[in-house]
Motif scaffolding. Structure first.
Motif, PDB file in Angstrom:
ATOM      1  N   GLY A 284       0.807  -1.217   0.000  1.00 12.59           N
ATOM      2  CA  GLY A 284       0.000   0.000   0.000  1.00 12.59           C
ATOM      3  C   GLY A 284       0.836   1.261   0.000  1.00 12.59           C
ATOM      4  N   PHE A 285       2.058   1.153  -0.488  1.00 10.72           N
ATOM      5  CA  PHE A 285       2.978   2.293  -0.523  1.00 10.72           C
ATOM      6  C   PHE A 285       2.960   2.957  -1.892  1.00 10.72           C
ATOM      7  CE2 PHE A 285       6.029  -0.123   2.566  1.00 10.72           C
ATOM      8  CZ  PHE A 285       5.148   0.090   3.608  1.00 10.72           C
ATOM      9  N   LYS A 286       3.154   4.269  -1.884  1.00 14.66           N
ATOM     10  CA  LYS A 286       3.313   4.988  -3.150  1.00 14.66           C
ATOM     11  C   LYS A 286       4.664   4.613  -3.759  1.00 14.66           C
ATOM     12  CE  LYS A 286       3.630   9.626  -5.159  1.00 14.66           C
ATOM     13  NZ  LYS A 286       3.634  11.089  -4.889  1.00 14.66           N
ATOM     14  N   LEU A 287       4.659   4.283  -5.035  1.00 19.90           N
ATOM     15  CA  LEU A 287       5.894   3.876  -5.710  1.00 19.90           C
ATOM     16  C   LEU A 287       6.773   5.102  -5.976  1.00 19.90           C
ATOM     17  CD1 LEU A 287       7.110   1.232  -7.015  1.00 19.90           C
ATOM     18  CD2 LEU A 287       6.292   2.139  -9.202  1.00 19.90           C
ATOM     19  N   PRO A 288       8.042   5.068  -5.575  1.00 20.41           N
ATOM     20  CA  PRO A 288       8.925   6.191  -5.909  1.00 20.41           C
ATOM     21  C   PRO A 288       9.220   6.186  -7.407  1.00 20.41           C
ATOM     22  CG  PRO A 288      10.186   4.420  -4.902  1.00 20.41           C
ATOM     23  CD  PRO A 288       8.740   4.010  -4.829  1.00 20.41           C
ATOM     24  N   LYS A 289       9.808   7.253  -7.886  1.00 23.63           N
ATOM     25  CA  LYS A 289      10.239   7.290  -9.278  1.00 23.63           C
ATOM     26  C   LYS A 289      11.587   6.571  -9.388  1.00 23.63           C
ATOM     27  CE  LYS A 289       7.733  11.537 -10.284  1.00 23.63           C
ATOM     28  NZ  LYS A 289       7.803  12.951 -10.714  1.00 23.63           N
ATOM     29  N   TYR A 290      11.729   5.815 -10.474  1.00 21.10           N
ATOM     30  CA  TYR A 290      12.948   5.028 -10.640  1.00 21.10           C
ATOM     31  C   TYR A 290      13.786   5.553 -11.800  1.00 21.10           C
ATOM     32  CZ  TYR A 290      11.591   1.364  -7.335  1.00 21.10           C
ATOM     33  OH  TYR A 290      11.274   0.668  -6.204  1.00 21.10           O
ATOM     34  N   MET A 291      15.088   5.493 -11.604  1.00 17.19           N
ATOM     35  CA  MET A 291      16.045   5.855 -12.657  1.00 17.19           C
ATOM     36  C   MET A 291      17.079   4.738 -12.728  1.00 17.19           C
ATOM     37  SD  MET A 291      16.748   9.759 -11.408  1.00 17.19           S
ATOM     38  CE  MET A 291      18.142   9.919 -12.516  1.00 17.19           C
ATOM     39  N   HIS A 292      17.136   4.053 -13.854  1.00 24.06           N
ATOM     40  CA  HIS A 292      18.098   2.961 -14.016  1.00 24.06           C
ATOM     41  C   HIS A 292      19.237   3.430 -14.928  1.00 24.06           C
ATOM     42  CE1 HIS A 292      14.605   0.710 -12.494  1.00 24.06           C
ATOM     43  NE2 HIS A 292      15.527  -0.108 -12.011  1.00 24.06           N
ATOM     44  N   ILE A 293      20.414   3.580 -14.306  1.00 25.17           N
ATOM     45  CA  ILE A 293      21.577   4.130 -15.002  1.00 25.17           C
ATOM     46  C   ILE A 293      22.269   3.056 -15.833  1.00 25.17           C
ATOM     47  CG2 ILE A 293      23.828   5.231 -14.669  1.00 25.17           C
ATOM     48  CD1 ILE A 293      22.774   6.472 -12.138  1.00 25.17           C
ATOM     49  N   ALA A 294      22.636   3.418 -17.062  1.00 28.07           N
ATOM     50  CA  ALA A 294      23.332   2.478 -17.948  1.00 28.07           C
ATOM     51  C   ALA A 294      24.693   2.120 -17.369  1.00 28.07           C
ATOM     52  CB  ALA A 294      23.500   3.097 -19.334  1.00 28.07           C
ATOM     53  N   GLN A 295      25.170   0.928 -17.714  1.00 22.82           N
ATOM     54  CA  GLN A 295      26.440   0.443 -17.187  1.00 22.82           C
ATOM     55  C   GLN A 295      27.629   1.258 -17.707  1.00 22.82           C
ATOM     56  OE1 GLN A 295      26.366  -3.686 -18.408  1.00 22.82           O
ATOM     57  NE2 GLN A 295      25.547  -4.332 -16.437  1.00 22.82           N
ATOM     58  N   ILE A 296      28.697   1.298 -16.919  1.00 24.72           N
ATOM     59  CA  ILE A 296      29.942   1.930 -17.342  1.00 24.72           C
ATOM     60  C   ILE A 296      30.702   0.935 -18.205  1.00 24.72           C
ATOM     61  CG2 ILE A 296      32.000   3.157 -16.586  1.00 24.72           C
ATOM     62  CD1 ILE A 296      29.418   4.347 -15.534  1.00 24.72           C
ATOM     63  N   MET A 297      31.110   1.367 -19.385  1.00 23.25           N
ATOM     64  CA  MET A 297      31.796   0.489 -20.325  1.00 23.25           C
ATOM     65  C   MET A 297      33.267   0.898 -20.472  1.00 23.25           C
ATOM     66  SD  MET A 297      29.086  -1.254 -20.990  1.00 23.25           S
ATOM     67  CE  MET A 297      29.532  -2.321 -22.379  1.00 23.25           C
ATOM     68  N   ARG A 298      34.052  -0.012 -20.979  1.00 21.21           N
ATOM     69  CA  ARG A 298      35.450   0.263 -21.324  1.00 21.21           C
ATOM     70  C   ARG A 298      35.754  -0.453 -22.628  1.00 21.21           C
ATOM     71  NH1 ARG A 298      38.845  -4.007 -20.900  1.00 21.21           N
ATOM     72  NH2 ARG A 298      38.096  -5.814 -19.719  1.00 21.21           N
ATOM     73  N   LEU A 299      36.858  -0.072 -23.270  1.00 18.98           N
ATOM     74  CA  LEU A 299      37.291  -0.758 -24.486  1.00 18.98           C
ATOM     75  C   LEU A 299      38.348  -1.792 -24.124  1.00 18.98           C
ATOM     76  CD1 LEU A 299      37.615   2.177 -27.066  1.00 18.98           C
ATOM     77  CD2 LEU A 299      35.735   0.552 -26.815  1.00 18.98           C
ATOM     78  N   ASP A 300      38.194  -3.020 -24.620  1.00 18.94           N
ATOM     79  CA  ASP A 300      39.219  -4.025 -24.370  1.00 18.94           C
ATOM     80  C   ASP A 300      40.335  -3.879 -25.401  1.00 18.94           C
ATOM     81  OD1 ASP A 300      38.343  -5.168 -26.750  1.00 18.94           O
ATOM     82  OD2 ASP A 300      37.329  -6.854 -25.792  1.00 18.94           O
ATOM     83  N   GLU A 301      41.306  -4.795 -25.366  1.00 21.82           N
ATOM     84  CA  GLU A 301      42.479  -4.690 -26.249  1.00 21.82           C
ATOM     85  C   GLU A 301      42.121  -4.787 -27.729  1.00 21.82           C
ATOM     86  OE1 GLU A 301      41.992  -8.857 -24.604  1.00 21.82           O
ATOM     87  OE2 GLU A 301      42.051  -6.809 -23.822  1.00 21.82           O
ATOM     88  N   ASN A 302      40.919  -5.309 -28.022  1.00 27.30           N
ATOM     89  CA  ASN A 302      40.482  -5.432 -29.415  1.00 27.30           C
ATOM     90  C   ASN A 302      39.531  -4.310 -29.836  1.00 27.30           C
ATOM     91  OD1 ASN A 302      41.888  -7.933 -29.807  1.00 27.30           O
ATOM     92  ND2 ASN A 302      40.255  -8.966 -28.661  1.00 27.30           N
ATOM     93  N   GLY A 303      39.348  -3.360 -28.939  1.00 24.70           N
ATOM     94  CA  GLY A 303      38.476  -2.243 -29.261  1.00 24.70           C
ATOM     95  C   GLY A 303      37.002  -2.519 -29.058  1.00 24.70           C
ATOM     96  N   ASN A 304      36.688  -3.628 -28.384  1.00 21.99           N
ATOM     97  CA  ASN A 304      35.290  -3.965 -28.117  1.00 21.99           C
ATOM     98  C   ASN A 304      34.861  -3.414 -26.760  1.00 21.99           C
ATOM     99  OD1 ASN A 304      35.079  -5.572 -30.510  1.00 21.99           O
ATOM    100  ND2 ASN A 304      36.197  -7.192 -29.450  1.00 21.99           N
ATOM    101  N   LYS A 305      33.606  -3.021 -26.684  1.00 24.35           N
ATOM    102  CA  LYS A 305      33.091  -2.481 -25.428  1.00 24.35           C
ATOM    103  C   LYS A 305      32.794  -3.601 -24.441  1.00 24.35           C
ATOM    104  CE  LYS A 305      31.028   1.881 -26.956  1.00 24.35           C
ATOM    105  NZ  LYS A 305      29.790   2.688 -26.986  1.00 24.35           N
ATOM    106  N   LYS A 306      33.263  -3.422 -23.222  1.00 24.90           N
ATOM    107  CA  LYS A 306      33.030  -4.378 -22.150  1.00 24.90           C
ATOM    108  C   LYS A 306      32.595  -3.615 -20.900  1.00 24.90           C
ATOM    109  CE  LYS A 306      34.742  -8.017 -24.407  1.00 24.90           C
ATOM    110  NZ  LYS A 306      33.917  -9.188 -24.787  1.00 24.90           N
ATOM    111  N   LYS A 307      31.877  -4.287 -20.033  1.00 23.03           N
ATOM    112  CA  LYS A 307      31.497  -3.676 -18.765  1.00 23.03           C
ATOM    113  C   LYS A 307      32.753  -3.447 -17.927  1.00 23.03           C
ATOM    114  CE  LYS A 307      28.927  -4.594 -14.500  1.00 23.03           C
ATOM    115  NZ  LYS A 307      28.122  -5.578 -13.747  1.00 23.03           N
TER     116      LYS A 307
END
Length: 562
Positions: A284-307
C-alpha cells in the motif's frame, strides 16, 4: 485459511502496527518539488567507480532541488560483509564530494554512527520494523511461510548446491516442476504451520504473487523512458530463515518510511522492477520514481566495449587517490559522463565549480558511458591548471604527506617558497598545464631544491660543449640580480652577442652563417645548467626562487662537468 491467525502464529512477538511505525517517520518539511534521494550500498568491499555514478546523481538531484540526500547501509547479508567496508565507503565518498544530509556517518572515534530522524540507517538494525510489515502481508493473505524440516535442512547442507545449480538444465519441464512446487507450498494449512513451529523448523516468508507473465506492465523510467515488462509471477522471498529481509523487501519498506522520492540504481536491477512494483502495491505504498543508469563500459584490447568490472584499473575508487588524481578532477570527469551538455556549459563557465552545473536527468545516456583514462587525464590537467597556487599546495600536501612524505616535509619547511613555485604560469587565459596527477609534482618541482636537484638531460649533440662552457663563463662574468624577466633577458642577449650568438632569432634566420647560433641557444645552455633539463618552467622565475647563489653554483658545476 484464517490469515490473521497465521500472522499471529508466525509473528507472536510483533505488537506494533504499521500505523504506529508510520507515525515514527513523519513526512519531511521540504519545499515544493524537493527530491529525497539515497545511496544504499552493501558493505562488501571498495567503492566501485560505477557506484560513484548513482551517488553523484542522487546528491545533485537532492541538493539542486532543496531536498535531502541520505546514506543507508544495506548490510542484511552478513556472510558477504567486509570488515571496515562501511567506514571506508563513507571516507571515500566524502573525498569525492558526496556529502549526506542524513544517514550513517563516522563518529569522532572512527566508528559508524548516524544523523537524522529517519534511522536506524543500517538495515541490520531495522529487522523489527520489517517484521511489522511482514506480519501485515501475512494477515492480508499476500505472503506465506515455506518451512524446511530438519531432514531437508541436513540434506541441503550436505549437498553441493553450487554444482547442482550449475549442472541443472533449466528446461521447460524443470521450470514447470519448480512452479508446481511453489504452488504446493502455497497450500500449507494452519495445522501444518503449528506442527512445523512446534518442531522448531525454520521458514522463509514468500510474497504470494498475483502476476501473469503473459501480461505486461507499462512503466516510465526517468532515464530509459517508457518500458513494457512482463508481470511478476514469482513468489519472491521477503524474509530469510533467520528473519532477516531480502533486498527486495527491505528496500521497499525503507524507501517508503524514509520518504525516498527517487530511486537511482544500475540498469542491472531492471528485471527486478516488476517484483518491486508488486511489492509496493501489496504494502500500500506509493511507488517512488525510478532511474536505471546504464552500465559503465570500457574498451578491451580489441576495441570492443566491455562492462567495467571490479578487476579493471579505474574500477576501485581508492585507486584514484593512490595514483594521485585530485578528487575535484575525478568529480568533473564524472559530470562529463553523466550529462552530455556538461562540457558545453563548462566552456561557457570556466571559473565555476561543477557543483553549479544544472544537472539534468534528460541529458543522461541511455546506452552506457565509456570510461576513458585519456579523457580523465585531459580533464585533470585542465582542472588543476585553473586552481590557485594555494589550492594546489593544500591539496597536493594532503596526498604527498601519505605517499611522498620526505618531499612533503621539504615543501612544508618553507611553504611560501613552495607556493611561489606552484604560482608560476598560473592565471590568465592560457595557464600552464604541468600536472595531470600529484605524481607529476615532484618531477616538476625537484629542480627548485638543492636536496632533490639532479640533471635529467645532457647537452644535445647539435651543440659544441666548448661553446656552451665559454658562453656560460661569459654569463657569470657580469651576472647580477635583475628587477624582472625583461631586464634579465636583455642581459642574456648581451651575453649572446659577446659569445658569437645572434641576439635576435629573426635576424639569425636571415643570415645564420655569421653566428654560432641565436639567443634561444644561449637560454638553453643556462636552462640546462640551472634546471638540469631542457623543459622547465620560466627560467627567470627558477633563478629568482632558488636564489642567484644557488643558480650560479649549478652553472659552475655544469661548466666543470659538461
Amino acid at each position: 485459511m484464517d490469515f490473521a491467525v497465521l500472522a499471529e502464529l508466525l509473528f507472536p512477538n510483533v505488537t506494533k502496527t504499521p500505523a504506529e511505525v508510520e507515525a515514527m517517520y513523519p513526512k519531511r518539511e521540504l519545499p515544493e518539488g524537493a527530491k529525497v534521494t539515497r545511496f544504499a550500498p552493501s558493505p562488501t568491499g571498495f567503492v566501485h567507480f560505477g557506484g560513484l555514478f548513482p551517488a553523484t546523481v542522487g546528491e545533485r538531484l537532492a541538493h539542486q532541488s532543496g531536498g535531502a540526500f541520505y546514506l543507508r547501509i544495506e548490510d542484511t547479508d552478513a556472510k558477504r560483509e567486509v570488515e571496515g567496508a562501511a567506514e571506508g565507503l563513507i571516507t571515500t565518498l566524502a573525498r569525492y564530494g558526496i556529502h549526506f544530509d542524513e544517514g550513517a556517518c563516522l563518529t569522532e572515534d572512527g566508528t559508524i554512527g548516524s544523523k537524522g530522524n529517519y534511522g536506524p540507517y543500517r538495515q541490520s538494525e531495522r529487522v523489527e520494523l520489517y517484521h511489522v510489515f511482514a506480519k501485515k502481508l501475512v494477515a492480508e493473505g499476500k505472503a506465506y511461510p515455506c518451512f524446511t524440516t530438519a531432514e531437508e535442512l541436513e540434506k541441503m547442507q550436505s549437498a553441493d548446491r553450487k554444482t547442482e545449480i550449475k549442472s541443472k538444465e533449466w528446461t521447460e519441464e524443470a521450470m514447470a516442476e519448480q512452479q508446481a512446487e511453489m504452488l504446493r507450498q502455497r497450500e500449507i494449512t494452519l495445522d501444518e504451520v503449528k506442527a512445523h513451529l512446534a518442531a522448531g523448523d525454520p521458514f522463509v516468508l514468500r510474497m504470494l504473487s498475483d502476476g501473469d507473465p503473459e501480461k505486461k506492465i507499462r512503466f516510465t523510467d526517468l532515464i530509459k523512458g517508457n518500458l513494457e515488462l512482463p508481470e511478476n509471477d514469482k513468489d519472491e522471498v521477503l524474509l530469510k530463515s533467520d528473519g532477516v529481509p531480502t533486498y527486495h523487501f527491505a528496500h521497499a519498506v525503507d524507501d517508503h518510511l524514509m520518504g525516498t522520492t527517487h530511486v537511482i540504481r544500475g540498469e542491472e536491477w531492471l528485471p527486478s522492477l516488476p517484483r518491486h512494483i508488486m511489492l509496493f502495491r501489496f504494502l500500500g505504498f506509493k511507488l517512488p520514481k525510478y532511474m536505471h543508469i546504464a552500465q559503465i563500459m570500457r574498451l578491451d584490447e580489441n576495441g570492443n566495449k566491455k562492462k567495467l568490472s571490479k578487476r579493471d584499473m579505474g574500477a576501485n575508487m581508492d585507486d584514484y587517490f593512490r595514483l594521485g588524481y585530485c578528487a575535484d578532477c575525478v568529480c568533473e570527469y564524472v559530470m562529463t559522463l553523466l550529462n552530455s551538455n556538461y562540457e558545453e556549459w563548462h566552456t561557457a563557465n570556466p571559473e565555476k565549480p561543477y557543483t553549479e552545473f544544472p544537472f539534468n536527468i534528460k541529458k543522461m545516456s541511455t546506452s552506457g558511458c565509456l570510461f576513458d583514462f585519456n579523457k580523465l587525464n585531459d580533464v585533470s590537467k585542465n582542472v588543476l591548471s585553473r586552481m590557485s597556487a594555494e589550492e594546489i599546495y593544500t591539496k597536493y600536501m594532503e596526498w604527498a604527506t601519505i605517499f611522498e612524505p620526505e618531499f612533503a616535509a621539504l615543501l612544508a619547511a618553507d611553504s611560501t617558497k613552495a607556493k611561489s613555485i606552484f604560482a608560476i604560469g598560473r592565471g590568465g587565459k592560457k595557464p600552464r598545464k604541468d600536472f595531470t596527477t600529484w605524481q607529476d609534482v615532484m618531477p616538476y618541482m625537484d629542480l627548485f631544491y638543492s636536496e632533490t636537484f639532479h640533471r635529467v638531460d645532457a647537452l644535445p649533440e647539435q651543440y659544441n660543449a666548448e661553446d656552451a662552457k665559454a658562453t656560460l663563463v661569459e654569463y657569470l662574468a657580469n651576472e647580477t640580480d635583475f628587477a624582472d624577466n625583461g631586464a634579465w633577458f636583455e642581459y642574456v642577449k648581451t651575453v649572446s652577442e659577446k659569445s658569437g650568438f645572434c641576439p635576435d632569432v629573426k635576424l639569425y634566420k636571415q643570415s645564420p652563417d655569421g653566428y654560432k647560433g641565436h639567443v634561444g641557444d644561449v637560454s638553453t645552455f643556462v636552462r640546462l645548467a640551472v634546471a638540469g633539463k631542457l623543459n622547465s618552467p620560466d627560467l627567470f622565475e627558477i633563478i629568482r626562487i632558488i636564489g642567484r647563489e644557488e643558480a650560479n653554483k649549478r652553472i659552475e658545476s655544469f661548466i666543470e662537468n659538461c
